[in-house]
Scaffold this motif. Structure first.
Motif, mmCIF file in Angstrom:
data_model
loop_
_atom_site.group_PDB
_atom_site.id
_atom_site.type_symbol
_atom_site.label_atom_id
_atom_site.label_comp_id
_atom_site.label_asym_id
_atom_site.label_seq_id
_atom_site.Cartn_x
_atom_site.Cartn_y
_atom_site.Cartn_z
ATOM 1 N N VAL A 20 9.676 -6.163 -4.269
ATOM 2 C CA VAL A 20 8.500 -5.451 -4.761
ATOM 3 C C VAL A 20 7.938 -4.545 -3.674
ATOM 4 O O VAL A 20 7.564 -3.397 -3.942
ATOM 5 N N MET A 21 7.877 -5.006 -2.441
ATOM 6 C CA MET A 21 7.371 -4.178 -1.342
ATOM 7 C C MET A 21 8.267 -2.961 -1.119
ATOM 8 O O MET A 21 7.767 -1.870 -0.852
ATOM 9 N N SER A 74 8.146 4.258 -3.753
ATOM 10 C CA SER A 74 7.276 5.032 -4.644
ATOM 11 C C SER A 74 6.272 5.856 -3.845
ATOM 12 O O SER A 74 6.020 7.021 -4.164
ATOM 13 N N LEU A 75 5.696 5.274 -2.803
ATOM 14 C CA LEU A 75 4.752 6.010 -1.971
ATOM 15 C C LEU A 75 5.414 7.188 -1.268
ATOM 16 O O LEU A 75 4.850 8.283 -1.196
ATOM 17 N N ILE A 94 7.425 -0.468 -3.844
ATOM 18 C CA ILE A 94 6.140 0.190 -3.586
ATOM 19 C C ILE A 94 6.295 1.231 -2.483
ATOM 20 O O ILE A 94 5.792 2.355 -2.596
ATOM 21 N N LEU A 95 6.992 0.882 -1.411
ATOM 22 C CA LEU A 95 7.193 1.810 -0.306
ATOM 23 C C LEU A 95 7.976 3.038 -0.751
ATOM 24 O O LEU A 95 7.608 4.167 -0.418
#
Length: 72
Positions: free
Chosen positions: A24-25, A31-32, A28-29
């Motif tokens: 998940v991290m 996507s950012l 998220i990374l």
């Protein structure tokens, strides 16, 4: 024996949670990073193709003036 199975079950659950959080991290990374690159591309399109040269000169002079007055 029941305590051992309980602790084994909890350990497996914690390991699964850690591996899932890692995935998940990473999502998220990534996507950012994608959002930042997309924003930079859109700003570049706006800056070079939508603004007129006089607007670009004005913004450049404004930034330079702000830097000059900020140092004092």
């Amino acid at each position: 024996m029941k305590k051992f199975l309980l602790y084994l079950f909890i350990a497996v659950a914690i390991i699964g949670l850690i591996f899932n959080l890692d995935m998940v991290m990473n999502m998220i990374l990534s996507s950012l990073i994608f959002i930042l690159v997309l924003g930079a591309v859109l700003y570049g399109i706006y800056y070079f193709f939508i603004q007129t040269p006089s607007q670009r000169k004005y913004k450049r002079a404004l930034r330079k003036s702000r830097r000059k007055h900020r140092k004092k």
